[in-house]
Write a protein that holds these residues in place. Structure first.
Motif, PDB file in Angstrom:
ATOM      1  N   VAL A   1     -10.288  10.575  -1.981  1.00 31.04           N
ATOM      2  CA  VAL A   1     -10.538   9.266  -2.572  1.00 31.04           C
ATOM      3  C   VAL A   1     -11.751   9.441  -3.471  1.00 31.04           C
ATOM      4  O   VAL A   1     -12.862   9.637  -2.989  1.00 31.04           O
ATOM      5  CB  VAL A   1     -10.802   8.181  -1.507  1.00 31.04           C
ATOM      6  CG1 VAL A   1     -11.046   6.838  -2.191  1.00 31.04           C
ATOM      7  CG2 VAL A   1      -9.654   8.083  -0.519  1.00 31.04           C
ATOM      8  N   LEU A   2     -11.509   9.408  -4.778  1.00 28.83           N
ATOM      9  CA  LEU A   2     -12.570   9.677  -5.741  1.00 28.83           C
ATOM     10  C   LEU A   2     -13.065   8.386  -6.375  1.00 28.83           C
ATOM     11  O   LEU A   2     -12.435   7.330  -6.277  1.00 28.83           O
ATOM     12  CB  LEU A   2     -12.063  10.625  -6.826  1.00 28.83           C
ATOM     13  CG  LEU A   2     -11.453  11.944  -6.340  1.00 28.83           C
ATOM     14  CD1 LEU A   2     -11.028  12.798  -7.526  1.00 28.83           C
ATOM     15  CD2 LEU A   2     -12.437  12.711  -5.466  1.00 28.83           C
ATOM     16  N   GLN A   3     -14.203   8.499  -7.036  1.00 29.65           N
ATOM     17  CA  GLN A   3     -14.772   7.338  -7.723  1.00 29.65           C
ATOM     18  C   GLN A   3     -13.864   6.876  -8.847  1.00 29.65           C
ATOM     19  O   GLN A   3     -13.680   5.681  -9.068  1.00 29.65           O
ATOM     20  CB  GLN A   3     -16.151   7.690  -8.280  1.00 29.65           C
ATOM     21  CG  GLN A   3     -16.825   6.540  -8.995  1.00 29.65           C
ATOM     22  CD  GLN A   3     -18.203   6.924  -9.511  1.00 29.65           C
ATOM     23  OE1 GLN A   3     -18.725   7.973  -9.176  1.00 29.65           O
ATOM     24  NE2 GLN A   3     -18.797   6.081 -10.330  1.00 29.65           N
ATOM     25  N   GLU A   4     -13.254   7.841  -9.568  1.00 29.38           N
ATOM     26  CA  GLU A   4     -12.357   7.502 -10.670  1.00 29.38           C
ATOM     27  C   GLU A   4     -10.953   7.291 -10.108  1.00 29.38           C
ATOM     28  O   GLU A   4     -10.282   8.248  -9.745  1.00 29.38           O
ATOM     29  CB  GLU A   4     -12.324   8.607 -11.728  1.00 29.38           C
ATOM     30  CG  GLU A   4     -13.689   9.010 -12.240  1.00 29.38           C
ATOM     31  CD  GLU A   4     -14.293  10.151 -11.445  1.00 29.38           C
ATOM     32  OE1 GLU A   4     -13.677  10.557 -10.436  1.00 29.38           O
ATOM     33  OE2 GLU A   4     -15.373  10.627 -11.812  1.00 29.38           O
TER      34      GLU A   4
ATOM     35  N   GLY B   1     -12.174  -2.407  -7.099  1.00 23.52           N
ATOM     36  CA  GLY B   1     -12.171  -2.238  -5.657  1.00 23.52           C
ATOM     37  C   GLY B   1     -10.778  -2.269  -5.065  1.00 23.52           C
ATOM     38  O   GLY B   1     -10.456  -1.531  -4.118  1.00 23.52           O
ATOM     39  N   GLU B   2      -9.908  -3.130  -5.611  1.00 19.12           N
ATOM     40  CA  GLU B   2      -8.523  -3.206  -5.135  1.00 19.12           C
ATOM     41  C   GLU B   2      -7.746  -1.942  -5.486  1.00 19.12           C
ATOM     42  O   GLU B   2      -6.937  -1.456  -4.686  1.00 19.12           O
ATOM     43  CB  GLU B   2      -7.844  -4.440  -5.724  1.00 19.12           C
ATOM     44  CG  GLU B   2      -8.396  -5.756  -5.156  1.00 19.12           C
ATOM     45  CD  GLU B   2      -7.990  -6.976  -5.959  1.00 19.12           C
ATOM     46  OE1 GLU B   2      -8.178  -8.093  -5.446  1.00 19.12           O
ATOM     47  OE2 GLU B   2      -7.488  -6.816  -7.102  1.00 19.12           O
ATOM     48  N   GLN B   3      -7.991  -1.408  -6.666  1.00 16.42           N
ATOM     49  CA  GLN B   3      -7.361  -0.144  -7.033  1.00 16.42           C
ATOM     50  C   GLN B   3      -7.820   0.969  -6.099  1.00 16.42           C
ATOM     51  O   GLN B   3      -7.031   1.833  -5.699  1.00 16.42           O
ATOM     52  CB  GLN B   3      -7.711   0.219  -8.476  1.00 16.42           C
ATOM     53  CG  GLN B   3      -7.085  -0.686  -9.514  1.00 16.42           C
ATOM     54  CD  GLN B   3      -7.418  -0.239 -10.928  1.00 16.42           C
ATOM     55  OE1 GLN B   3      -7.373   0.949 -11.237  1.00 16.42           O
ATOM     56  NE2 GLN B   3      -7.763  -1.179 -11.781  1.00 16.42           N
ATOM     57  N   GLN B   4      -9.095   0.923  -5.730  1.00 20.89           N
ATOM     58  CA  GLN B   4      -9.615   1.936  -4.814  1.00 20.89           C
ATOM     59  C   GLN B   4      -8.926   1.844  -3.461  1.00 20.89           C
ATOM     60  O   GLN B   4      -8.605   2.859  -2.828  1.00 20.89           O
ATOM     61  CB  GLN B   4     -11.135   1.761  -4.652  1.00 20.89           C
ATOM     62  CG  GLN B   4     -11.834   2.884  -3.919  1.00 20.89           C
ATOM     63  CD  GLN B   4     -11.769   4.188  -4.659  1.00 20.89           C
ATOM     64  OE1 GLN B   4     -10.750   4.887  -4.618  1.00 20.89           O
ATOM     65  NE2 GLN B   4     -12.841   4.534  -5.352  1.00 20.89           N
ATOM     66  N   ARG B   5      -8.640   0.614  -3.001  1.00 17.35           N
ATOM     67  CA  ARG B   5      -7.959   0.450  -1.714  1.00 17.35           C
ATOM     68  C   ARG B   5      -6.506   0.941  -1.788  1.00 17.35           C
ATOM     69  O   ARG B   5      -5.965   1.448  -0.812  1.00 17.35           O
ATOM     70  CB  ARG B   5      -8.012  -1.017  -1.273  1.00 17.35           C
ATOM     71  CG  ARG B   5      -9.346  -1.385  -0.628  1.00 17.35           C
ATOM     72  CD  ARG B   5      -9.330  -2.796  -0.120  1.00 17.35           C
ATOM     73  NE  ARG B   5      -9.758  -3.745  -1.140  1.00 17.35           N
ATOM     74  CZ  ARG B   5      -9.527  -5.046  -1.095  1.00 17.35           C
ATOM     75  NH1 ARG B   5      -8.839  -5.554  -0.082  1.00 17.35           N
ATOM     76  NH2 ARG B   5      -9.956  -5.841  -2.055  1.00 17.35           N
TER      77      ARG B   5
END
Length: 591
Positions: free
Chosen positions: A421-424, A481-485
């Protein structure tokens, strides 16, 4: 496209890119040349009739000339039409070949290659540059072939009629190219300033637009306008210098290459030659009919070659893309890892040959433990994460998983064992379900939903117009944040034994960060974690903390041990460089 490197060096980028349709281009160009020469036969027939009509040419002979002229005309038109069809088919074949070759190549390059390039650069090569080659492949070669064929055919015919008058006819065309070369030579002195002026305007526009909020806030519009105004003024000067140095020569060249000018020139010298007894009056007729027709092809040759510069640049970028170094990997995994121990052994890496960003890096990640890497920006933290994910390979040393070198893993086998799980965040233009199941395409709907629930994104997905069938970027507009989830759900569905977290919450707001941390905390239980942290409070309970500086490990130990040493870590902790207080420590601390 796979071409031997020695062949690549011996050929220009243009030749390499056009190699797949080289034969078709040659055939189409020859057909175009033959077709245009056949369409010139009627002019020769008219000149022939005009020359001998005073000599008593019979009606039968006239009809023979007319018949052959018409046959040649229609044959030339048919051949030209077929040449256009053939070359456009070749262009379509090349476009298809280049796009498939580019996709195939990009699927084999190291993932780190993409991190060093803007997506616009790849898009320019795959879309814009391939499109730019259309004019070259579909029009340039056949147009040049026709133009050259007209010039050569006309020259041979005119020299056969009268070599003296043919030599004189060459003078306007020689003068045309001499004047044009003079103009380009003069303009070359100012071309650098012209291009630089355009670049300065582009930069000034970007600076002006991006600075508008500050300008309006502090009321300094005069100063903000000055850099743009200066760039425009400088460009105007460069433009005047360029135009001033070329206008006279170009205008004179275009005036000379006018059919009326050429016709007047021929008639003038023709009358002189008649007076001198070198030619007969009827000998001027072929020159009066044929020579002015050379003007258009000559202008076409001079103009169309200018477009070669852009096409050459496109070919060079495409050639570089198609020969990007690939990440070598085996077809299958021969030796299976004995365990989940990850080892970095004397690893060096640099984005170029002169500057190493990681030096002599040794680290072991034990199964079921949390290892955190901290350090100042540019210390090499993210590079370590990307080396473990094999975005690129070390220039020295090796990284092993269960005593098996990462280079022995096919990409699919590696990413079945290591999740990240990366920042980008990278989501594709597909449904939310497809994005979550990207690495597990055979996952059931229940499995996808379970992963989404574990990542705290299920309820948000269900609120979308089409739920899990909503298309990302269309009817699924998700925050960072939703994309990260969603990316966390993707990793959860993969269920790897090793998880890499590279500042996974750096781009999230406070509410999303808490939700993301909660999801990660549940998911991380029992797994080997490598955490790249930008805030010390989020990793204070890690089993092992590594402090990096200038690509090297300067300290390592637990949070308590590192504070007791009063070294680099303690200094960073005391300075509060990484953010929050102990009370705000995230749930991930308890993993």
């Amino acid at each position: 496209m796979s071409i031997d490197s020695s062949v690549q060096k011996s050929k220009s980028p243009m030749k390499l890119v056009l190699e797949p349709i080289k034969g078709r281009l040659i055939i189409a160009s020859l057909l175009a040349a033959i077709g245009i020469m056949l369409t010139l036969v009627p002019l020769v027939g008219i000149a022939y009739i005009a020359q001998v009509i005073l000599g008593g040419l019979s009606t039968e002979q006239i009809w023979q000339v007319v018949t052959w002229s018409l046959v040649s005309l229609f044959a030339g038109l048919i051949i030209n039409t077929f040449a256009e069809y053939y070359v456009h088919c070749a262009d379509n074949r090349l476009t298809h070949h280049l796009r498939l070759s580019a996709i195939e190549r990009l699927s084999l390059v190291p993932l780190g290659w993409f991190t060093g390039r803007a997506s616009g650069d790849v898009k320019q090569a795959m879309q814009d540059d391939i499109g730019a080659l259309h004019d070259l492949t579909a029009h340039f070669f056949t147009t040049i072939a026709r133009a050259v064929a007209v010039v050569v055919f006309s020259a041979i015919y005119l020299f056969a009629m009268s070599w003296q008058l043919a030599l004189v006819t060459c003078v306007p065309f020689i003068a045309f190219f001499w004047l044009y070369s003079k103009a380009f030579k003069a303009g070359g002195e100012f071309m650098g300033d012209f291009i630089g002026g355009m670049a300065r305007i582009d930069n000034a526009v970007v600076e002006f637009v991006s600075g508008i909020p500050v300008v309006k806030t502090f009321g300094v519009s005069g100063k903000s306008h000055s850099s743009y105004r200066d760039a425009v003024d400088a460009f105007a000067v460069a433009f005047r210098n360029l135009i001033g140095s070329t206008t006279k020569s170009v205008s004179a060249a275009n005036a000379i290459m006018n059919p009326v000018t050429v016709l007047g020139f021929i008639l003038t010298f023709g009358m002189i030659f008649i007076a001198l007894g070198w030619i007969q009056p009827m000998d001027i007729v072929p020159f009066a009919l044929i020579a002015p027709g050379i003007c258009a092809p000559m202008l076409m040759i001079s103009f169309i070659t200018h477009g070669l510069r852009n096409a050459t640049g496109s070919a060079e970028r495409l050639n570089n893309l198609l020969h990007t170094p690939i990440l070598e990997q085996p077809a299958s995994l021969v030796d299976h890892p004995k365990n989940s121990i990850v080892k970095f052994e004397n690893v060096d890496y640099g984005y170029d040959s002169e500057h190493l960003v990681v030096k002599n890096f040794d680290l072991t990640l034990k199964p079921g433990t949390v290892t955190a890497i901290v350090g100042a920006s540019g210390a090499g933290k993210s590079t370590i994460a990307r080396l473990l994910l094999r975005f690129f390979d070390p220039v020295q040393g090796k990284i092993t998983l269960g005593d098996v070198d990462l280079k022995a893993f096919p990409s699919q086998a590696l990413y079945q064992r290591i999740g990240f799980v990366l920042q980008e965040v990278r989501l594709i233009n597909a449904s939310v379900r497809e994005n979550i199941a990207l690495a597990s395409p055979n996952a059931t709907q229940d499995e996808v939903e379970a992963a989404a629930k574990a990542a705290n994104i299920h309820h948000r997905i269900m609120s979308l117009p089409k739920g899990y069938d909503s298309i990302v970027g269309e009817d699924a507009i998700l925050s960072g944040g939703e994309q990260q989830r969603v990316s966390i759900a993707r990793a959860i569905l993969l269920d790897p034994s090793i998880l890499v977290l590279d500042e996974a919450t750096a781009a999230a707001d406070a509410d999303n960060e808490a939700v993301i941390q909660e999801a990660l905390s549940r998911f991380a239980v029992g797994r080997t974690l490598l955490v790249i942290a930008h805030r010390l409070d989020t990793i204070m309970h890690a089993d092992h903390i590594v402090v990096m500086d200038e690509g090297q490990i300067v300290e390592q130990g637990t949070h308590v041990q590192l504070l007791e040493r009063q070294g680099r870590y303690a200094s960073l902790w005391q300075q509060g460089k990484y953010g929050q207080s102990d009370e705000e420590a995230s749930e991930v601390n308890h993993v």
